[in-house]
Enzyme design. Structure first.
Site, PDB file in Angstrom:
ATOM      1  N   GLY A  45      -6.803  59.864  13.191  1.00  9.49           N
ATOM      2  CA  GLY A  45      -7.142  61.250  12.851  1.00  9.49           C
ATOM      3  C   GLY A  45      -7.016  61.492  11.357  1.00  9.49           C
ATOM      4  CD  GLN A  50      -4.133  63.410   6.676  1.00 12.11           C
ATOM      5  OE1 GLN A  50      -4.773  63.627   7.700  1.00 12.11           O
ATOM      6  NE2 GLN A  50      -3.409  62.308   6.511  1.00 12.11           N
ATOM      7  CB  CYS A  92       0.959  60.352   8.510  1.00 15.00           C
ATOM      8  SG  CYS A  92      -0.078  61.559   7.655  1.00 15.00           S
ATOM      9  CG  LEU A  93      -4.634  57.534   7.814  1.00 17.69           C
ATOM     10  CD1 LEU A  93      -6.091  57.958   7.926  1.00 17.69           C
ATOM     11  CD2 LEU A  93      -4.527  56.011   7.707  1.00 17.69           C
ATOM     12  CG  HIS A 134      -0.207  63.576  13.105  1.00 20.92           C
ATOM     13  ND1 HIS A 134       0.849  62.726  12.833  1.00 20.92           N
ATOM     14  CD2 HIS A 134      -0.974  63.578  11.979  1.00 20.92           C
ATOM     15  CE1 HIS A 134       0.729  62.270  11.593  1.00 20.92           C
ATOM     16  NE2 HIS A 134      -0.376  62.755  11.053  1.00 20.92           N
ATOM     17  CD  GLU A 135      -4.767  64.401  12.222  1.00 20.43           C
ATOM     18  OE1 GLU A 135      -4.811  64.912  11.079  1.00 20.43           O
ATOM     19  OE2 GLU A 135      -4.367  63.244  12.415  1.00 20.43           O
ATOM     20  CG  HIS A 138      -1.980  66.634   8.485  1.00 18.27           C
ATOM     21  ND1 HIS A 138      -1.245  66.249   7.387  1.00 18.27           N
ATOM     22  CD2 HIS A 138      -2.114  65.504   9.225  1.00 18.27           C
ATOM     23  CE1 HIS A 138      -0.938  64.968   7.472  1.00 18.27           C
ATOM     24  NE2 HIS A 138      -1.451  64.488   8.578  1.00 18.27           N
TER      25      HIS A 138
END
Ligand code: NI
Length: 169
Positions: A45, A50, A92-93, A134-135, A138
Protein backbone atom coordinates in the site's frame (compact mmCIF):
# COMPACT_ATOMS: atom_id res chain seq x y z
CA UNK A 1 5.53 8.59 -12.90
CA UNK A 2 7.69 7.12 -10.15
CA UNK A 3 7.79 9.45 -7.17
CA UNK A 4 10.31 9.49 -4.34
CA UNK A 5 8.89 8.04 -1.12
CA UNK A 6 9.48 10.33 1.83
CA UNK A 7 10.64 8.90 5.11
CA UNK A 8 9.78 8.90 8.77
CA UNK A 9 10.70 12.28 10.26
CA UNK A 10 9.33 14.33 7.34
CA UNK A 11 6.64 16.74 8.50
CA UNK A 12 4.10 15.82 5.75
CA UNK A 13 3.91 12.31 7.24
CA UNK A 14 2.88 13.77 10.59
CA UNK A 15 0.02 15.97 9.35
CA UNK A 16 -3.62 15.07 8.77
CA UNK A 17 -4.21 15.05 5.00
CA UNK A 18 -6.97 17.13 3.41
CA UNK A 19 -10.06 15.71 1.68
CA UNK A 20 -10.10 15.73 -2.12
CA UNK A 21 -12.74 18.26 -3.20
CA UNK A 22 -12.72 17.62 -6.94
CA UNK A 23 -11.53 14.75 -9.13
CA UNK A 24 -9.19 16.80 -11.27
CA UNK A 25 -6.57 15.55 -13.73
CA UNK A 26 -4.04 16.13 -10.95
CA UNK A 27 -5.89 13.63 -8.76
CA UNK A 28 -5.91 11.07 -11.61
CA UNK A 29 -2.16 11.59 -12.05
CA UNK A 30 -1.70 11.24 -8.30
CA UNK A 31 -3.50 7.86 -8.31
CA UNK A 32 -1.40 6.67 -11.29
CA UNK A 33 1.80 7.76 -9.58
CA UNK A 34 0.82 6.07 -6.30
CA UNK A 35 0.10 2.78 -8.10
CA UNK A 36 3.33 2.89 -10.10
CA UNK A 37 5.44 3.85 -7.08
CA UNK A 38 3.79 1.19 -4.87
CA UNK A 39 4.46 -1.59 -7.41
CA UNK A 40 8.04 -0.45 -8.01
CA UNK A 41 8.87 -0.36 -4.29
CA UNK A 42 7.35 -3.02 -4.02
CA UNK A 43 4.75 -2.53 -1.32
CA UNK A 44 1.23 -3.59 -0.34
CA UNK A 45 0.00 0.00 0.00
CA UNK A 46 0.95 3.63 -0.43
CA UNK A 47 -0.74 6.82 0.76
CA UNK A 48 -0.47 10.24 -0.91
CA UNK A 49 1.38 11.86 2.04
CA UNK A 50 4.17 9.33 1.48
CA UNK A 51 4.96 11.00 -1.83
CA UNK A 52 4.60 14.43 -0.26
CA UNK A 53 0.98 15.11 -1.28
CA UNK A 54 -1.23 15.95 1.75
CA UNK A 55 -4.50 14.57 0.31
CA UNK A 56 -6.75 11.76 1.50
CA UNK A 57 -5.91 9.21 -1.18
CA UNK A 58 -4.32 5.79 -0.92
CA UNK A 59 -3.76 2.67 -3.00
CA UNK A 60 -3.50 -0.94 -1.82
CA UNK A 61 -2.78 -4.22 -3.57
CA UNK A 62 -2.33 -7.16 -1.23
CA UNK A 63 -1.44 -9.34 -4.24
CA UNK A 64 1.58 -7.10 -5.06
CA UNK A 65 0.38 -6.80 -8.66
CA UNK A 66 -0.34 -10.50 -9.27
CA UNK A 67 -4.12 -10.10 -9.28
CA UNK A 68 -5.48 -7.04 -11.15
CA UNK A 69 -8.75 -7.32 -9.19
CA UNK A 70 -6.87 -6.77 -5.92
CA UNK A 71 -5.91 -3.17 -6.70
CA UNK A 72 -7.79 -0.66 -4.58
CA UNK A 73 -7.56 3.13 -4.97
CA UNK A 74 -9.64 5.03 -2.44
CA UNK A 75 -10.31 8.74 -2.15
CA UNK A 76 -11.63 10.30 1.07
CA UNK A 77 -12.00 6.91 2.79
CA UNK A 78 -14.04 6.56 5.97
CA UNK A 79 -14.45 3.63 8.32
CA UNK A 80 -18.03 2.38 8.64
CA UNK A 81 -17.35 -0.55 10.94
CA UNK A 82 -14.42 -2.31 12.56
CA UNK A 83 -14.20 -5.38 14.71
CA UNK A 84 -11.81 -7.69 16.50
CA UNK A 85 -8.05 -7.58 16.84
CA UNK A 86 -5.04 -9.05 15.06
CA UNK A 87 -1.36 -8.94 15.97
CA UNK A 88 1.04 -9.23 13.04
CA UNK A 89 4.41 -7.98 11.90
CA UNK A 90 4.11 -4.78 9.91
CA UNK A 91 6.39 -2.43 8.00
CA UNK A 92 6.10 0.77 5.98
CA UNK A 93 7.79 2.08 2.84
CA UNK A 94 8.44 5.33 4.75
CA UNK A 95 10.28 3.43 7.50
CA UNK A 96 12.47 1.14 5.36
CA UNK A 97 14.37 -1.62 7.13
CA UNK A 98 12.13 -1.74 10.22
CA UNK A 99 9.17 -3.88 11.18
CA UNK A 100 7.24 -4.39 14.38
CA UNK A 101 4.23 -6.27 15.68
CA UNK A 102 1.25 -3.92 15.59
CA UNK A 103 -2.28 -4.48 16.89
CA UNK A 104 -4.95 -3.77 14.27
CA UNK A 105 -8.65 -4.55 13.96
CA UNK A 106 -9.30 -7.97 12.42
CA UNK A 107 -12.12 -6.68 10.25
CA UNK A 108 -12.95 -3.36 8.66
CA UNK A 109 -15.70 -2.02 6.45
CA UNK A 110 -14.77 1.18 4.73
CA UNK A 111 -16.30 3.52 2.19
CA UNK A 112 -14.70 6.00 -0.18
CA UNK A 113 -14.70 7.18 -3.76
CA UNK A 114 -12.93 5.34 -6.54
CA UNK A 115 -11.00 7.32 -9.13
CA UNK A 116 -14.19 7.85 -11.17
CA UNK A 117 -15.98 9.39 -8.21
CA UNK A 118 -18.17 6.34 -7.61
CA UNK A 119 -18.74 5.48 -3.97
CA UNK A 120 -17.28 2.09 -3.05
CA UNK A 121 -17.82 0.04 0.06
CA UNK A 122 -15.06 -2.37 0.87
CA UNK A 123 -14.75 -5.08 3.50
CA UNK A 124 -11.55 -6.75 4.53
CA UNK A 125 -10.06 -9.10 7.08
CA UNK A 126 -6.49 -10.19 7.69
CA UNK A 127 -3.85 -8.48 5.56
CA UNK A 128 -6.38 -6.30 3.72
CA UNK A 129 -7.86 -5.01 7.01
CA UNK A 130 -4.32 -4.36 8.27
CA UNK A 131 -3.35 -2.51 5.08
CA UNK A 132 -6.53 -0.41 5.11
CA UNK A 133 -5.90 0.67 8.71
CA UNK A 134 -2.23 1.31 8.02
CA UNK A 135 -3.02 3.57 5.04
CA UNK A 136 -5.86 5.32 6.90
CA UNK A 137 -3.37 6.08 9.65
CA UNK A 138 -1.12 7.76 7.07
CA UNK A 139 -4.00 10.08 6.15
CA UNK A 140 -4.26 11.05 9.81
CA UNK A 141 -0.54 11.73 10.13
CA UNK A 142 0.25 8.50 11.95
CA UNK A 143 2.86 5.84 11.17
CA UNK A 144 3.05 2.32 12.60
CA UNK A 145 5.92 3.52 14.77
CA UNK A 146 3.48 5.87 16.51
CA UNK A 147 1.38 2.86 17.52
CA UNK A 148 4.30 1.23 19.32
CA UNK A 149 5.15 1.75 22.94
CA UNK A 150 8.27 1.53 25.04
CA UNK A 151 11.50 -0.15 24.06
CA UNK A 152 10.49 -1.20 20.54
CA UNK A 153 9.51 2.33 19.56
CA UNK A 154 12.57 3.90 21.23
CA UNK A 155 14.85 1.48 19.43
CA UNK A 156 13.46 2.39 15.99
CA UNK A 157 13.53 6.13 16.73
CA UNK A 158 17.14 5.90 17.96
CA UNK A 159 18.31 3.91 14.93
CA UNK A 160 16.55 6.28 12.51
CA UNK A 161 18.21 9.29 14.19
CA UNK A 162 21.58 7.60 13.90
CA UNK A 163 21.01 6.86 10.21
CA UNK A 164 19.86 10.46 9.67
CA UNK A 165 23.00 11.82 11.33
CA UNK A 166 25.09 9.62 9.06
CA UNK A 167 23.21 10.97 6.02
CA UNK A 168 21.78 7.50 5.33
CA UNK A 169 18.08 8.26 5.88
NI1 NI B 1 3.12 3.00 5.48
Amino acid sequence: MLRPIIKYGHSVLQQAAQPVLELTDEVQTLVNDLVETMYAAPGVGLAAPQIGVPLRVFVIDTSLGHDPAALVALINPEVIERDGMQLEEEGCLSVPGFTATVARPRFVKIKGLDRNGVERVLEGTGLLARALHHELDHLDGRLFVDRLRGIKRDMIVRKVRKLARAGQW
